[in-house]
Write an enzyme that holds these catalytic residues in place. Structure first.
Site, PDB file in Angstrom:
ATOM      1  CG  HIS A 120       0.133  13.014  -6.638  1.00 10.27           C
ATOM      2  ND1 HIS A 120       0.421  13.052  -5.290  1.00 10.27           N
ATOM      3  CD2 HIS A 120      -0.209  14.281  -6.999  1.00 10.27           C
ATOM      4  CE1 HIS A 120       0.275  14.292  -4.857  1.00 10.27           C
ATOM      5  NE2 HIS A 120      -0.100  15.060  -5.860  1.00 10.27           N
ATOM      6  CB  ALA A 178      15.061  10.092  -3.763  1.00 13.04           C
TER       7      ALA A 178
HETATM    8  C1  GRF Z   1      -5.174   7.944  -3.693  1.00 13.10           C
HETATM    9  O1  GRF Z   1      -5.864   9.099  -4.133  1.00 13.10           O
HETATM   10  C2  GRF Z   1      -3.712   8.066  -3.971  1.00 13.10           C
HETATM   11  O2  GRF Z   1      -3.421   8.720  -5.168  1.00 13.10           O
HETATM   12  C3  GRF Z   1      -3.281   8.898  -2.811  1.00 13.10           C
HETATM   13  O3  GRF Z   1      -3.940   8.320  -1.725  1.00 13.10           O
HETATM   14  C4  GRF Z   1      -5.201   7.817  -2.182  1.00 13.10           C
HETATM   15  C5  GRF Z   1      -5.330   6.394  -1.678  1.00 13.10           C
HETATM   16  O4  GRF Z   1      -6.676   6.018  -1.654  1.00 13.10           O
HETATM   17  N1  GRF Z   1      -1.856   9.014  -2.708  1.00 13.10           N
HETATM   18  P1  GRF Z   1      -7.220   4.733  -0.862  1.00 13.10           P
HETATM   19  O5  GRF Z   1      -6.793   4.875   0.576  1.00 13.10           O
HETATM   20  O6  GRF Z   1      -6.609   3.526  -1.518  1.00 13.10           O
HETATM   21  O7  GRF Z   1      -8.705   4.794  -1.049  1.00 13.10           O
END
Ligand code: GRF
Length: 186
Positions: A104, A137
Site C-alpha cells: 500500500h 477482510a
Molecule cells: C502500487 O502503488 C500499489 O501499492 C497500489 O497500486 C500501485 C500499483 O502500481 N495499491 P502498478 O500498477 O503496479 O504500477
C-alpha cells in the site's frame, strides 16, 4: 511457495515480482489493463475475471469466490495483491487464511484506501511511504510486515510522489514476499 498475483493497473509492481524470480503461477486481473501484458511477458497468462459492475448491485462474494477458484485451480499457496482495484469479500480471505499480502502506498495506518497518495499530498505531510502487510477482510488494516519512508518534495504531484513510492515498493514488496515465503516473518 506458488504465488498468485492480483492486479488492475500498469503492472509495474507485478513486473518487480517477476524480476525478483518469485514463483508466480497465476495472475488475475479484474479489468483489461497493462498488467496482462506484463504477465504474458513472464509466461504466466493473466486470467481476466471481469468485474460485472461498479454499482450497488455488484455481487462481491460471488466475484471473490470466482477469483479464489482461479487461484486454487492453479495451486496457488500465497496471494500477492499488487494494485487490485476490487475490495474482496471475507470469503476470499477464508480461502487463503494468513496467506494474502498487500503493498500500500502510504505508511499505514495513515491514508488507507485507493487515494492514499492524493490524500497524503492533501494533508501536507512531509514524509509518507509504503507498507507491506498481511491483507485481511478489513481493508488496509492487517498486520504490518514491512514499511519504508519516502520524502515528499516541494512541487510533488500525485504522479511524481506515487512514482517515488513505487520505486521503493518494487524493492520492498518482493523482498518481503520472499522472506514471508521462507517463514522468516510471523
Ligand atoms: C502500487 O502503488 C500499489 O501499492 C497500489 O497500486 C500501485 C500499483 O502500481 N495499491 P502498478 O500498477 O503496479 O504500477
Amino acid at each position: 511457495m506458488r504465488i498468485g498475483v492480483l492486479a488492475s493497473g500498469t503492472g509495474t509492481i507485478l513486473q518487480s515480482l517477476v524480476d525478483a524470480g518469485l514463483s508466480i503461477t497465476a495472475v488475475v486481473v479484474d479489468r483489461p489493463c497493462r498488467a496482462t501484458e506484463v504477465a504474458e511477458g513472464a509466461g504466466v497468462p493473466a486470467v481476466l475475471v471481469e468485474r460485472s459492475s461498479f454499482g450497488a448491485d455488484f455481487d462481491r462474494a460471488a466475484y471473490s469466490k470466482d477469483v479464489s477458484a482461479v487461484l486454487t485451480e492453479r495451486g496457488v499457496e500465497l496471494v500477492a495483491i499488487a494494485g487490485f482495484g476490487t475490495v474482496l469479500d471475507p470469503v476470499f480471505f477464508e480461502a487463503f487464511p494468513d496467506r494474502v499480502l498487500n503493498t500500500h502506498p502510504s505508511l499505514l495506518p495513515s491514508f488507507k484506501g485507493w487515494h492514499a497518495v492524493e490524500d497524503a499530498l492533501a494533508a501536507g505531510v512531509k514524509i509518507t511511504g509504503c507498507t507491506v502487510h498481511l491483507a485481511t477482510a478489513d481493508v488496509d488494516a492487517g498486520p504490518i510486515l514491512a514499511q519504508e519512508a519516502v520524502r515528499v518534495v516541494p512541487g510533488d504531484d500525485v504522479a511524481t510522489l506515487h512514482e517515488r513510492i513505487k520505486a521503493v515498493e518494487r524493492r520492498l514488496y518482493p523482498d518481503t514476499i520472499a522472506r514471508f515465503a521462507r517463514g522468516e516473518l510471523p
